[in-house]
Design a protein around this motif. Structure first.
Motif, PDB file in Angstrom:
ATOM      1  N   VAL B 148      41.570  32.595  55.152  1.00  0.00           N
ATOM      2  CA  VAL B 148      41.198  33.690  54.516  1.00  0.00           C
ATOM      3  C   VAL B 148      41.180  34.792  54.267  1.00  0.00           C
ATOM      4  N   HIS B 149      42.091  35.305  53.288  1.00  0.00           N
ATOM      5  CA  HIS B 149      42.293  36.973  53.089  1.00  0.00           C
ATOM      6  C   HIS B 149      41.645  38.081  52.051  1.00  0.00           C
ATOM      7  N   ILE B 150      41.033  39.059  52.288  1.00  0.00           N
ATOM      8  CA  ILE B 150      40.397  39.833  51.222  1.00  0.00           C
ATOM      9  C   ILE B 150      41.721  40.877  51.378  1.00  0.00           C
ATOM     10  N   ALA B 151      41.158  41.407  50.249  1.00  0.00           N
ATOM     11  CA  ALA B 151      41.664  42.971  49.795  1.00  0.00           C
ATOM     12  C   ALA B 151      41.284  43.055  48.659  1.00  0.00           C
ATOM     13  N   GLY B 152      41.114  44.435  48.645  1.00  0.00           N
ATOM     14  CA  GLY B 152      40.601  45.402  47.340  1.00  0.00           C
ATOM     15  C   GLY B 152      41.497  46.271  47.211  1.00  0.00           C
ATOM     16  N   GLU B 153      41.474  47.357  46.115  1.00  0.00           N
ATOM     17  CA  GLU B 153      42.063  47.875  46.161  1.00  0.00           C
ATOM     18  C   GLU B 153      41.120  49.261  44.506  1.00  0.00           C
ATOM     19  N   ILE B 154      42.395  50.577  44.348  1.00  0.00           N
ATOM     20  CA  ILE B 154      41.145  51.054  43.238  1.00  0.00           C
ATOM     21  C   ILE B 154      41.978  50.434  41.903  1.00  0.00           C
ATOM     22  N   LEU B 155      40.916  49.939  40.760  1.00  0.00           N
ATOM     23  CA  LEU B 155      41.774  49.403  39.343  1.00  0.00           C
ATOM     24  C   LEU B 155      41.519  50.939  38.979  1.00  0.00           C
ATOM     25  N   SER B 156      40.523  51.958  38.790  1.00  0.00           N
ATOM     26  CA  SER B 156      40.828  52.666  37.609  1.00  0.00           C
ATOM     27  C   SER B 156      39.598  53.588  38.650  1.00  0.00           C
ATOM     28  N   VAL B 157      40.326  54.819  37.669  1.00  0.00           N
ATOM     29  CA  VAL B 157      38.701  56.433  38.283  1.00  0.00           C
ATOM     30  C   VAL B 157      38.329  57.207  37.086  1.00  0.00           C
TER      31      VAL B 157
END
Lengths: 331, 331, 331, 331
Positions: B148-157
């Motif tokens: 299992v692998h997890i990744a996050g990212e900024i979608l908008s600011v």
């Protein structure tokens, strides 16, 4: 895991087409006046068949108190509540014994447990919420004693607002053999300051879990919610005026996971009912492709009936936090 | 309530300006290779001072393993992790001893507990998330063993997207003495089917609680999220094709509260940092009106540093569900 | 499972020869004055090396407060307590890496976890009780505020009573390379009425678990204990006199699992220390028979040092019940 | 607190003279064959009126399965079990509305909750154990699948041993309007190694709590129990022979809180039934002195009927530990 809460602990049981559904409430304060007649009205709000917007299923849903009340008062012992299942048409569901309905939990349950009660969705049926509402009615009664009141309302369905337009939208979906989702707002007023236990017992976290734990809910917002992502700090902060009052309530009544005394404002997104009579592609238990058209007495939108469920869940979260808070009250 | 999880139980401790922050992990499977060097990188991603987008505070944040690991392997006993607080400038906060910062938990904590550590926000400081990230790093290691692998990212600011525009938006807010919020997306891939325990241990409910429990988060969506409220059932249902694959993933990898094996997709709304240097109205402990301008080394947007925190929390939820699921595995 | 309690939640960590042992207390009421100096005396009572009756190991055992206390007062946030391990002679234990000591948990741990820290018993070492005593010292402080006081005493060792005889008995065992068990009595006075939550949160059940959970304890009695089995109801019932006082306390201060306000009286049986220098038969990890003579600095009887551990555990149970009871107080 | 267990969670409800008593089992593994007919025999063993040694009350005690079983198999959802109360003679108890019976929980309940159901002891009635036995019967079924078997027996009553003497002793007490206590032994064989979770989830601690939590129990021993206090280490240690077998089982099958695979041996002390027809001094709710002679259909000794309750409780502890252990199994 069928228990909610650490203090006002509610354990629910029951399948759609089994003998009964119910709940045991453990931790209800003693000497609260309580009767079946006080619980029934919230169950009646949840009941289908009241209008053309809902499933025409006929369910009487009379609640029975099995324990915990003596001469009209709670005793501090567990309160068991039960509703017998009646008028089920289990054979309607025989075709679903081996077929997985899209958007439902059929396949997920079978893959998890290796067995499932296919009749009416079994435990994953919306009928399970009846037990939550019965327990929620007791929570609402407890909260009233603290001056806390909860009210929910439909904000939109399929993107439209206003009662008449919403009604039309649901009937249009029904006529098309389809279904529609919507947004519900729930507000609690009169909530004392100080509820919620950082870090992992935060009030907002508890509300989020309770709401997302309702079958069809896919999103939860508190206060400004997603709109907060578009604001500056100078717009979003709730400044405090010279009378010690918050000038605004962008926070939705919760800061640092703790209630501020302002109204607690919650919004939830409800997906369209997965049961539709349009043709859908799926598979059966053996992996064979199947075309399915779900017949039966379904809600074209679960939104109207979900309002009282959301109120019940918010009540359970708040009464649990209230009892927790008794331990730490600055005396 | 400072413990997360029923199986992989993480208890965090520590204030921003106290001696240390840390976590105890109880329930980590034995015989997992583990070292401080494997935990440190996630802490480094969370650390401030790496770019002009972040607070210029200098925090070394070296993690120390106090227990639970023997000759490089976990033993099944509690794993205590600690980071000493260093380089604090507590006297910067002296002016905040009696004043409540708008948008912060200052007043809520004081009303709840009758006392608060005002230095740097105390327990409600973002620094507390360091303990969650340390524990999350261990969870990430466990999950990797299951694929299992997890990744996050900024979608908008502040409503804008794209890395360069986001950077500009944050620097603009910084220059204006203000702050901005944003939206983060987090995805888990490789998650086994069957995680999550209806009714009150649903995986989506656990994710919602974990995300809403992060300090600045005001909204959580799974799969289609709020967009599901605007869809028809025929659009939103994930049909299954002849290879037993879902044709779409509107559900975000969870049906009936149980993982389907599809990617788990989550979005969260992060509010703008409440610490801004613009003038704000508030009161002090005695109720006297005060104008406040918060000076100091604050993040103009918490969004970049919150990504790793959200990843850590999702990891904690998933590993807890994975261990729970061991008990019910169809053998 | 390394957490005790539902309200005053104590999580302990640490191995005998790891970097540190400690505890995190979650749920301690705020605004309690607390310092390291107030915790140290109970740790000192537990410390070995104070007399020839005890292990000559030298352990300084200085406690460090890592969080939860601000300007000398608790804040309601987690209190982390840590004691660094020092003066360990880990190489003394090298011979035990692969050999299972009779009467110890060596084999049980290895069979359960597939790995164990053999140095000094690792997590199953009596040294772990240090963390319980540190947390217990905080509990004792809380209880004192409610007028509750706890005292333990040695009732017998190896069947003999009286301080001088007990001393001789222990020294005789020491000289023989053997060890002896004994019985400890613990009493709590001033305990409010109403503590304990039937059915599964009964106060007596909680005490039994806490006592049996101390490493060497093999029996627990409350009030008359096993003697009650030889009495008639007319002898064992505690009648109530005209001043509403109980005429006797055969119940040991607990009826129906709820405290009566009378002294709570507990007795526990402590087995002889399993570490002895006499030759014993055992096996190694590979199943090969081995003769073992345990050398080292062991207690010929654990009874004297177990008194303060039993007091600490009773304190943890009572303070947990006291906080629970806040929620249900007849107001 | 009416829930037992962390994995096989049993919540009981019901008062002696309310509508029903019952239990909800949450966490039972799926695909276990189960029917009412398999649960009934343990309830029948507990039922009074089977011999002159017991209360002549007539209770049919037919169990009804309300949920969690589909086509004869458990589904992994909550199993609700209910027994309707019938044949109650509530008016027999009218005199006890305001009077506290010595040795009973009457006064303790009223002081705790400010209200009590006086009819037949209400929640503190021995009738509540019916729910534990019903749940225990399911646990026994689960354990059988793992090869674990539990058996209890009366060891002594009022100090005498042997079936005929015990019978005479009980009848003598009955004739005298008095009651007698006794000792019960319970043994579990076939228990896998590795059950129990140090430090606070130790198997022996769980057993001690479960046993002391039975209404009339005042003492618990495991293995040598109190006798261990009179032994030397060289006598009490269980040495291991060349076949890796323990040469003795002074430990009672548990070391360091973890099962060793040897038989688990437990002994409990049961106090004499507090309901006796001899004259006793007590007070009423107003504090007025009262002489009481308890008439009615009581057990002259609860020991015979308590055997099956003790078996049920041991089964609940073991199945809970078994499920916990699934998570950590060395695979």
């Amino acid at each position: 895991m069928n228990t909610h809460g650490r203090n006002f602990r509610v354990t629910t049981f029951g399948e759609s087409h089994g003998p009964a559904v119910g709940a045991v409430i453990d931790g209800c304060p003693p000497r609260l006046s309580l009767s079946e007649a006080e619980i029934q009205p919230m169950l009646d709000r949840r009941r289908p068949g009241k209008s053309p917007l809902e499933s025409p299923r006929y369910e009487l849903d009379r609640v029975e108190l099995l324990s915990g009340v003596f001469e009209g008062q709670t005793t501090g012992t567990p309160i068991a509540l039960m509703v017998r299942n009646e008028g089920m048409q289990s054979k309607d569901y025989e075709q679903l014994r081996t077929v997985y309905r899209p958007g439902h939990a059929d396949r997920a349950y079978e893959e998890k447990y290796g067995i499932r009660d296919h009749r009416g969705g079994g435990r994953s049926s919306g009928r399970e919420t009846l037990a939550r509402v019965a327990a929620g009615a007791v929570a609402v009664k407890v909260l009233a004693g603290y001056g806390v009141h909860i009210a929910g309302e439909i904000l939109s369905v399929h993107g439209v607002t206003g009662e008449e337009k919403i009604r039309e939208e649901i009937l249009r979906a029904k006529a098309a053999g389809d279904s529609v989702g919507g947004i519900i707002g729930i507000t609690a007023i009169g909530c004392p300051k100080g509820l919620g236990d950082p870090i992992f017992g935060r009030l907002d976290a508890g509300i989020a879990a309770a709401m997302m734990g309702i079958g069809a809910v896919k999103g939860v917002e508190i206060g400004e919610g997603f709109n907060a992502a578009t604001l500056c700090g100078s717009e979003n902060n709730d400044q405090i005026d010279e009378n010690s009052c918050y000038r605004s309530n962008h926070a939705g009544g919760i800061l640092g996971g703790i209630s501020t005394g302002e109204p607690i404002t919650v919004r939830i997104a409800v997906k369209p009912t997965p049961s539709i009579s349009k043709v859908q592609q799926t598979i059966d238990r053996a992996g064979k492709p199947v075309e399915i058209q779900i017949q039966g007495r379904h809600d074209p939108s679960i939104v109207p009936r979900a309002v009282v469920v959301a109120e019940a869940m918010l009540a359970l979260v708040l009464v649990d936090a209230l009892l927790e808070q008794q331990k730490y009250l600055v005396r």
